[in-house]
Design a protein around this motif. Structure first.
Motif, PDB file in Angstrom:
ATOM      1  N   UNK A   1       0.818  -1.210   0.000  1.00 53.27           N
ATOM      2  CA  UNK A   1       0.000   0.000   0.000  1.00 53.27           C
ATOM      3  C   UNK A   1       0.853   1.262   0.000  1.00 53.27           C
ATOM      4  N   UNK A   2       1.980   1.216   0.721  1.00 51.82           N
ATOM      5  CA  UNK A   2       2.844   2.395   0.799  1.00 51.82           C
ATOM      6  C   UNK A   2       4.175   2.167   0.088  1.00 51.82           C
ATOM      7  N   UNK A   3       4.130   1.323  -0.944  1.00 49.20           N
ATOM      8  CA  UNK A   3       5.350   1.071  -1.717  1.00 49.20           C
ATOM      9  C   UNK A   3       5.875   2.348  -2.356  1.00 49.20           C
ATOM     10  N   UNK A   4       4.976   3.301  -2.591  1.00 49.01           N
ATOM     11  CA  UNK A   4       5.405   4.567  -3.202  1.00 49.01           C
ATOM     12  C   UNK A   4       6.381   5.321  -2.302  1.00 49.01           C
ATOM     13  N   UNK A   5       6.282   5.127  -0.984  1.00 52.98           N
ATOM     14  CA  UNK A   5       7.218   5.801  -0.081  1.00 52.98           C
ATOM     15  C   UNK A   5       8.622   5.246  -0.252  1.00 52.98           C
ATOM     16  N   UNK A   6       8.728   3.940  -0.470  1.00 57.36           N
ATOM     17  CA  UNK A   6      10.035   3.332  -0.701  1.00 57.36           C
ATOM     18  C   UNK A   6      10.592   3.772  -2.055  1.00 57.36           C
ATOM     19  N   UNK A   7       9.726   3.847  -3.069  1.00 59.39           N
ATOM     20  CA  UNK A   7      10.165   4.360  -4.365  1.00 59.39           C
ATOM     21  C   UNK A   7      10.645   5.809  -4.216  1.00 59.39           C
ATOM     22  N   UNK A   8       9.921   6.579  -3.410  1.00 60.21           N
ATOM     23  CA  UNK A   8      10.337   7.955  -3.191  1.00 60.21           C
ATOM     24  C   UNK A   8      11.709   8.045  -2.564  1.00 60.21           C
ATOM     25  N   UNK A   9      11.995   7.107  -1.639  1.00 57.45           N
ATOM     26  CA  UNK A   9      13.288   7.112  -0.957  1.00 57.45           C
ATOM     27  C   UNK A   9      14.425   6.785  -1.918  1.00 57.45           C
ATOM     28  N   UNK A  10      14.244   5.759  -2.768  1.00 54.10           N
ATOM     29  CA  UNK A  10      15.340   5.398  -3.676  1.00 54.10           C
ATOM     30  C   UNK A  10      15.513   6.449  -4.771  1.00 54.10           C
ATOM     31  N   UNK A  11      14.407   6.994  -5.267  1.00 61.60           N
ATOM     32  CA  UNK A  11      14.504   8.034  -6.279  1.00 61.60           C
ATOM     33  C   UNK A  11      15.169   9.292  -5.751  1.00 61.60           C
ATOM     34  N   UNK A  12      14.836   9.659  -4.515  1.00 62.57           N
ATOM     35  CA  UNK A  12      15.434  10.856  -3.914  1.00 62.57           C
ATOM     36  C   UNK A  12      16.926  10.660  -3.676  1.00 62.57           C
ATOM     37  N   UNK A  13      17.294   9.452  -3.226  1.00 61.78           N
ATOM     38  CA  UNK A  13      18.714   9.160  -3.003  1.00 61.78           C
ATOM     39  C   UNK A  13      19.484   9.306  -4.309  1.00 61.78           C
ATOM     40  N   UNK A  14      18.926   8.746  -5.397  1.00 61.11           N
ATOM     41  CA  UNK A  14      19.597   8.843  -6.693  1.00 61.11           C
ATOM     42  C   UNK A  14      19.746  10.297  -7.128  1.00 61.11           C
ATOM     43  N   UNK A  15      18.689  11.093  -6.951  1.00 63.56           N
ATOM     44  CA  UNK A  15      18.737  12.491  -7.371  1.00 63.56           C
ATOM     45  C   UNK A  15      19.742  13.288  -6.541  1.00 63.56           C
ATOM     46  N   UNK A  16      19.741  13.073  -5.215  1.00 68.21           N
ATOM     47  CA  UNK A  16      20.655  13.824  -4.337  1.00 68.21           C
ATOM     48  C   UNK A  16      22.115  13.506  -4.644  1.00 68.21           C
ATOM     49  N   UNK A  17      22.367  12.283  -5.131  1.00 67.59           N
ATOM     50  CA  UNK A  17      23.741  11.868  -5.382  1.00 67.59           C
ATOM     51  C   UNK A  17      24.123  11.950  -6.857  1.00 67.59           C
ATOM     52  N   UNK A  18      23.282  12.614  -7.645  1.00 68.22           N
ATOM     53  CA  UNK A  18      23.603  12.832  -9.047  1.00 68.22           C
ATOM     54  C   UNK A  18      23.694  11.573  -9.870  1.00 68.22           C
ATOM     55  N   UNK A  19      22.931  10.556  -9.502  1.00 68.15           N
ATOM     56  CA  UNK A  19      22.962   9.283 -10.222  1.00 68.15           C
ATOM     57  C   UNK A  19      21.939   9.312 -11.343  1.00 68.15           C
ATOM     58  N   UNK A  20      22.364   8.902 -12.525  1.00 65.12           N
ATOM     59  CA  UNK A  20      21.502   8.954 -13.688  1.00 65.12           C
ATOM     60  C   UNK A  20      20.705   7.651 -13.798  1.00 65.12           C
ATOM     61  N   UNK A  21      19.383   7.754 -13.740  1.00 63.23           N
ATOM     62  CA  UNK A  21      18.532   6.574 -13.733  1.00 63.23           C
ATOM     63  C   UNK A  21      18.442   5.930 -15.106  1.00 63.23           C
TER      64      UNK A  21
END
Length: 277
Positions: free
Chosen positions: A223-243
């Motif tokens: 139900x709250x899988x979007x929060x985990x997606x938000x965490x990994x996406x934010x980590x990638x963005x903060x660290x300049x990682x290209x998805x």
């Protein structure tokens, strides 16, 4: 009638408004015991009190009208037999829906509390997933599809894998599945043996390459899988990682392993370009 109650008297007894009683009559849920053909006045019998209160409770619990009619018809047929079974089925099915809704509401509240807590943040990290040999089913998921496509893919994979022990199942999903509601999906089971003869035509052998990803382990229902997606996406963005264009999920513990959703564990891997490691 020897015993009859005006709609006003019946309203006072049942605490149902006159407007509600008229609506129940119009919906053919609670037909008065008598309607004066001249004045149109509605009269009820004391025996209808229980039915009226039952209808009110079911409507308070959002039982669909069609199901409510089925229940009332079954109840009016008397106790025992197929009618009793029908009434029980209606009640049981709706109670299960209510329990599911309550569970979703509780999990939504928990997720909102987490979102409102500035110190609550799910842990994500950069990791390397090793190369894997898998059996895979790939398909284009159409817009508006339910999860039956996943169930079908897993049935074919299980048929191909037979009774051999396998590592947890996984899935690779194009970002368009989330952004557009449709896209390419590949569901897989790790397997270190060749595809056996007679395997379903949908299944193929596939070697997943070594891949770099931002990963996080999601605990519990999705139900709250979007929060985990938000965490990994934010980590990638903060660290300049290209998805990359694909996100991967590994179902470490899931419905195939337990019917207790609180025990589910899902690895979310946000694939990034190889030069990120």
């Amino acid at each position: 009638m020897a015993e009859r109650l005006t709609i006003g008297e019946f309203s006072r007894i049942t605490h149902l408004s006159i407007r509600a009683l008229r609506r129940y009559h119009e919906q053919d849920l609670l037909v008065p015991a008598e309607v004066d053909p001249v004045t149109g006045y509605r009269y009820y019998s004391p025996a209808q009190v229980r039915s009226a209160l039952t209808i009110r409770r079911f409507r308070d619990l959002d039982l669909p009208l069609a199901d409510l009619r089925r229940f009332l018809q079954a109840e009016s047929a008397g106790p025992g037999g197929a009618s009793h079974d029908t009434a029980q089925q209606v009640v049981t099915a709706h109670l299960r829906r209510l329990e599911d809704r309550l569970g979703r509401t509780q999990r939504a509240v928990e997720a909102l509390r987490e979102l409102l807590d500035p110190e609550a943040e799910r842990t994500a990290a950069l990791d390397v997933m090793p190369a894997q040999q898998v059996f895979a089913v790939s398909l284009d998921v159409p817009e508006g599809a339910d999860l039956s496509w996943y169930d079908s893919a897993m049935r074919d994979l299980d048929a191909a894998a037979g009774r051999r022990p396998v590592l947890p199942a996984g899935g690779r999903y194009e970002h368009e599945l989330f952004t557009e509601g449709h896209g390419r999906a590949t569901v897989y089971l790790p397997a270190d043996v060749p595809l056996p003869p007679g395997a379903p035509d949908t299944v193929r052998e596939l070697r997943l390459p070594r891949r770099t990803a931002v990963v996080a382990t999601h605990l519990g229902p999705h139900d709250d899988l979007d929060l985990t997606y938000g965490a990994v996406g934010s980590f990638a963005a903060r660290n300049g990682l290209r998805a990359q264009s694909i996100v991967e999920e590994v179902y470490l513990v899931g419905p195939r392993d337990t019917d207790e959703p609180d025990r589910w564990r899902t690895l979310v891997a946000w694939l990034v370009e190889p030069d990120a490691d």
